[in-house]
Design a protein around this motif. Sequence first.
Motif, mmCIF file in Angstrom:
data_model
loop_
_atom_site.group_PDB
_atom_site.id
_atom_site.type_symbol
_atom_site.label_atom_id
_atom_site.label_comp_id
_atom_site.label_asym_id
_atom_site.label_seq_id
_atom_site.Cartn_x
_atom_site.Cartn_y
_atom_site.Cartn_z
ATOM 1 N N LEU A 16 -29.926 -13.490 43.580
ATOM 2 C CA LEU A 16 -30.692 -13.671 42.140
ATOM 3 C C LEU A 16 -30.021 -14.620 41.311
ATOM 4 C CD1 LEU A 16 -30.169 -9.670 41.329
ATOM 5 C CD2 LEU A 16 -32.281 -10.814 41.629
ATOM 6 N N GLN A 17 -28.778 -14.908 41.160
ATOM 7 C CA GLN A 17 -28.562 -16.156 40.548
ATOM 8 C C GLN A 17 -29.115 -17.429 40.904
ATOM 9 O OE1 GLN A 17 -24.840 -16.488 38.513
ATOM 10 N NE2 GLN A 17 -24.321 -17.576 39.940
ATOM 11 N N ARG A 18 -29.170 -17.768 42.354
ATOM 12 C CA ARG A 18 -29.458 -19.037 42.923
ATOM 13 C C ARG A 18 -31.072 -18.789 42.811
ATOM 14 N NH1 ARG A 18 -27.072 -18.489 47.289
ATOM 15 N NH2 ARG A 18 -28.440 -16.861 48.219
ATOM 16 N N ASN A 19 -31.680 -17.822 42.838
ATOM 17 C CA ASN A 19 -33.181 -18.124 42.519
ATOM 18 C C ASN A 19 -33.508 -18.211 41.071
ATOM 19 O OD1 ASN A 19 -34.004 -17.292 45.341
ATOM 20 N ND2 ASN A 19 -34.454 -15.314 44.844
ATOM 21 N N THR A 20 -32.746 -17.608 40.406
ATOM 22 C CA THR A 20 -32.955 -17.824 38.877
ATOM 23 C C THR A 20 -32.696 -19.203 38.494
ATOM 24 O OG1 THR A 20 -32.595 -15.601 38.361
ATOM 25 C CG2 THR A 20 -32.543 -17.091 36.559
ATOM 26 N N LEU A 21 -31.573 -19.831 39.072
ATOM 27 C CA LEU A 21 -31.145 -21.228 38.242
ATOM 28 C C LEU A 21 -32.037 -22.329 39.086
ATOM 29 C CD1 LEU A 21 -27.333 -20.708 38.053
ATOM 30 C CD2 LEU A 21 -28.898 -20.502 36.436
ATOM 31 N N SER A 22 -32.394 -22.045 40.615
ATOM 32 C CA SER A 22 -33.094 -23.045 41.179
ATOM 33 C C SER A 22 -34.888 -22.890 40.978
ATOM 34 C CB SER A 22 -32.938 -22.917 42.710
ATOM 35 O OG SER A 22 -33.495 -21.610 43.087
ATOM 36 N N THR A 23 -34.990 -21.895 40.692
ATOM 37 C CA THR A 23 -36.939 -21.613 40.324
ATOM 38 C C THR A 23 -37.210 -21.230 39.063
ATOM 39 O OG1 THR A 23 -36.911 -19.437 41.197
ATOM 40 C CG2 THR A 23 -36.879 -21.002 42.908
ATOM 41 N N GLY A 24 -36.359 -20.633 38.323
ATOM 42 C CA GLY A 24 -36.702 -20.042 37.073
ATOM 43 C C GLY A 24 -36.999 -18.681 37.097
ATOM 44 N N ASP A 25 -37.045 -18.159 38.501
ATOM 45 C CA ASP A 25 -37.369 -16.717 38.607
ATOM 46 C C ASP A 25 -36.518 -15.807 39.592
ATOM 47 O OD1 ASP A 25 -40.369 -15.220 38.691
ATOM 48 O OD2 ASP A 25 -38.920 -14.720 40.324
ATOM 49 N N PRO A 26 -36.027 -14.834 38.991
ATOM 50 C CA PRO A 26 -35.000 -14.102 40.082
ATOM 51 C C PRO A 26 -35.623 -13.764 41.368
ATOM 52 C CG PRO A 26 -35.325 -12.930 37.790
ATOM 53 C CD PRO A 26 -36.234 -14.129 37.993
ATOM 54 N N GLY A 148 -23.714 -8.349 35.050
ATOM 55 C CA GLY A 148 -22.282 -9.059 35.093
ATOM 56 C C GLY A 148 -22.101 -10.468 35.749
ATOM 57 N N ALA A 149 -23.152 -11.013 35.948
ATOM 58 C CA ALA A 149 -23.041 -12.309 36.441
ATOM 59 C C ALA A 149 -23.252 -13.491 35.255
ATOM 60 C CB ALA A 149 -24.191 -12.605 37.375
ATOM 61 N N ASP A 150 -22.225 -13.274 34.347
ATOM 62 C CA ASP A 150 -22.462 -14.091 32.977
ATOM 63 C C ASP A 150 -22.418 -15.530 33.305
ATOM 64 O OD1 ASP A 150 -22.808 -12.200 31.431
ATOM 65 O OD2 ASP A 150 -20.791 -12.085 30.468
ATOM 66 N N PRO A 151 -22.012 -16.323 34.019
ATOM 67 C CA PRO A 151 -22.010 -17.784 33.919
ATOM 68 C C PRO A 151 -23.464 -18.311 34.300
ATOM 69 C CG PRO A 151 -20.011 -17.015 35.282
ATOM 70 C CD PRO A 151 -20.753 -15.735 34.864
ATOM 71 N N GLY A 152 -23.930 -17.511 35.293
ATOM 72 C CA GLY A 152 -25.403 -17.887 35.486
ATOM 73 C C GLY A 152 -26.275 -17.528 34.302
ATOM 74 N N ALA A 153 -25.992 -16.406 33.899
ATOM 75 C CA ALA A 153 -26.866 -15.955 32.570
ATOM 76 C C ALA A 153 -26.765 -16.939 31.463
ATOM 77 C CB ALA A 153 -26.456 -14.499 32.027
ATOM 78 N N ARG A 154 -25.673 -17.427 31.168
ATOM 79 C CA ARG A 154 -25.412 -18.284 30.137
ATOM 80 C C ARG A 154 -26.028 -19.638 30.498
ATOM 81 N NH1 ARG A 154 -21.621 -18.275 26.346
ATOM 82 N NH2 ARG A 154 -20.550 -16.596 27.256
ATOM 83 N N THR A 155 -25.867 -20.095 31.793
ATOM 84 C CA THR A 155 -26.547 -21.446 32.180
ATOM 85 C C THR A 155 -28.185 -21.195 31.911
ATOM 86 O OG1 THR A 155 -24.792 -21.845 33.820
ATOM 87 C CG2 THR A 155 -27.029 -22.898 33.968
ATOM 88 N N GLN A 156 -28.934 -20.100 32.346
ATOM 89 C CA GLN A 156 -30.361 -19.960 32.127
ATOM 90 C C GLN A 156 -30.595 -19.769 30.730
ATOM 91 O OE1 GLN A 156 -32.464 -20.444 34.367
ATOM 92 N NE2 GLN A 156 -34.190 -19.617 33.555
ATOM 93 N N ALA A 157 -29.671 -19.110 29.912
ATOM 94 C CA ALA A 157 -30.167 -18.999 28.253
ATOM 95 C C ALA A 157 -30.036 -20.307 27.802
ATOM 96 C CB ALA A 157 -29.120 -18.166 27.711
ATOM 97 N N GLY A 158 -29.148 -20.960 28.257
ATOM 98 C CA GLY A 158 -28.785 -22.532 27.618
ATOM 99 C C GLY A 158 -30.181 -23.197 28.055
ATOM 100 N N ARG A 159 -30.491 -23.337 29.113
ATOM 101 C CA ARG A 159 -31.827 -23.863 29.529
ATOM 102 C C ARG A 159 -33.163 -23.439 28.376
ATOM 103 N NH1 ARG A 159 -31.767 -23.935 36.069
ATOM 104 N NH2 ARG A 159 -30.084 -25.311 36.496
ATOM 105 N N LEU A 160 -33.188 -22.241 28.481
ATOM 106 C CA LEU A 160 -34.172 -21.651 27.608
ATOM 107 C C LEU A 160 -34.138 -22.187 26.222
ATOM 108 C CD1 LEU A 160 -36.732 -19.790 27.544
ATOM 109 C CD2 LEU A 160 -35.036 -17.890 26.690
ATOM 110 N N GLY A 161 -32.939 -22.113 25.515
ATOM 111 C CA GLY A 161 -33.048 -22.786 24.286
ATOM 112 C C GLY A 161 -33.395 -24.379 24.420
ATOM 113 N N ALA A 162 -32.755 -24.927 25.262
ATOM 114 C CA ALA A 162 -33.253 -26.463 25.307
ATOM 115 C C ALA A 162 -34.800 -26.796 25.465
ATOM 116 C CB ALA A 162 -32.407 -27.061 26.537
ATOM 117 N N LEU A 163 -35.197 -25.628 26.468
ATOM 118 C CA LEU A 163 -36.814 -25.900 26.569
ATOM 119 C C LEU A 163 -37.506 -25.650 25.033
ATOM 120 C CD1 LEU A 163 -39.324 -25.928 28.279
ATOM 121 C CD2 LEU A 163 -39.017 -23.307 28.562
ATOM 122 N N PHE A 164 -37.142 -24.642 24.483
ATOM 123 C CA PHE A 164 -37.923 -24.331 23.200
ATOM 124 C C PHE A 164 -37.563 -25.542 22.259
ATOM 125 C CE2 PHE A 164 -37.246 -19.544 23.742
ATOM 126 C CZ PHE A 164 -38.715 -19.395 24.288
#
Length: 335
Positions: A16-26, A148-164
């Motif tokens: 899930l984390q690999r998909n989310t971080l590489s493609t933006g989709d779980p 519970g995979a917070d490191p990946g969640a934090r990375t993706q949330a940061g990308r979202l903020g940067a995108l907006f």
Amino acid sequence: MASNTRRVISQALSTLQRNTLSTGDPLGFNQVYWTDWSQGLSLPKDGSPCMYTGRMYQMLPYAGQAAKLANRYQGLLACPGMSQIMSWGNRVAGEKTIRRMAGTGGEIATRAQSALRGISAGLRAIGLEPGYLYDAEPYSGVLLHELGADPGARTQAGRLGALFQSKGVSEVVAVDPHTVHFLRDDFPEVLEGAGVKLSHYLELLASEAERLAPKTALPMKEVVVHDSCVMARHLGIVEQTRQVAEALGLRVIEPPNHGQDTACCGGPIEYGFEELCAEVSLMRARELAGAGSQVMVTCPICLLNLSRHEREAGLRVWDLGELLDLALGGGKDAA
């Protein structure tokens, strides 16, 4: 058994984390399935506020099938080496398999699209012209956090903020409680740092509820309100739900266990305990049916889990977005 369970969870989270971080989709899908609902609505890319779906509603037909696959093949997933094999095949065989299985979930896909169109219509009814990022809109990462995979969640949330921030978006309206809780309470620094204000759509609609005059009569006069756990307990959005329902001309019926004391739909345990999830959601569906046959929810996870028991429990589950779509004419034909 315990080591197998840990291995399964580790492998699932890794994928899930690999998909989310590489493609933006779980799910790692390549095709833009999450923009279909917006066809014909002519939403501007630079409107304000920006409507953020987080792909939660769009993923419902796939989420249901993914949960079935995860539960069916837990033993296989625990085999050494299978995680790497699944990772290699995920974006090819995995996508084809889940898409084929999701083909049987047409009704929930239709309901999800209607819900998003209705939310858009509601925002327009109170004088807003919501924008939408279309294929540039990524998944938030909330599932990683909830697992519970917070490191990946934090990375993706940061990308979202940067995108907006890069798109010049200063105000976001999200459509589901999980995403709002994730961005507002779990990682508040992400949007605050980007100078972005976040609202749930019900907060905006309730503040201007008198402007939600129905154009079309709804097929019911009253609804039983099922409160989402996250919506009621974490976000404190309870009265707003009822204010919007009443603005659409509906009488609200309170079932046992409502508001902040609401009962779970079973969603949080779906991926690991399919049978227990079904028991919990059926129990809640029967409890709701005891108060009335027309049930209203405000969370895509609740919509998915409770609608599975409509025939057995003798009820019809509506997302509030669906009712907005019917009442305000926000569908494709009305656009």
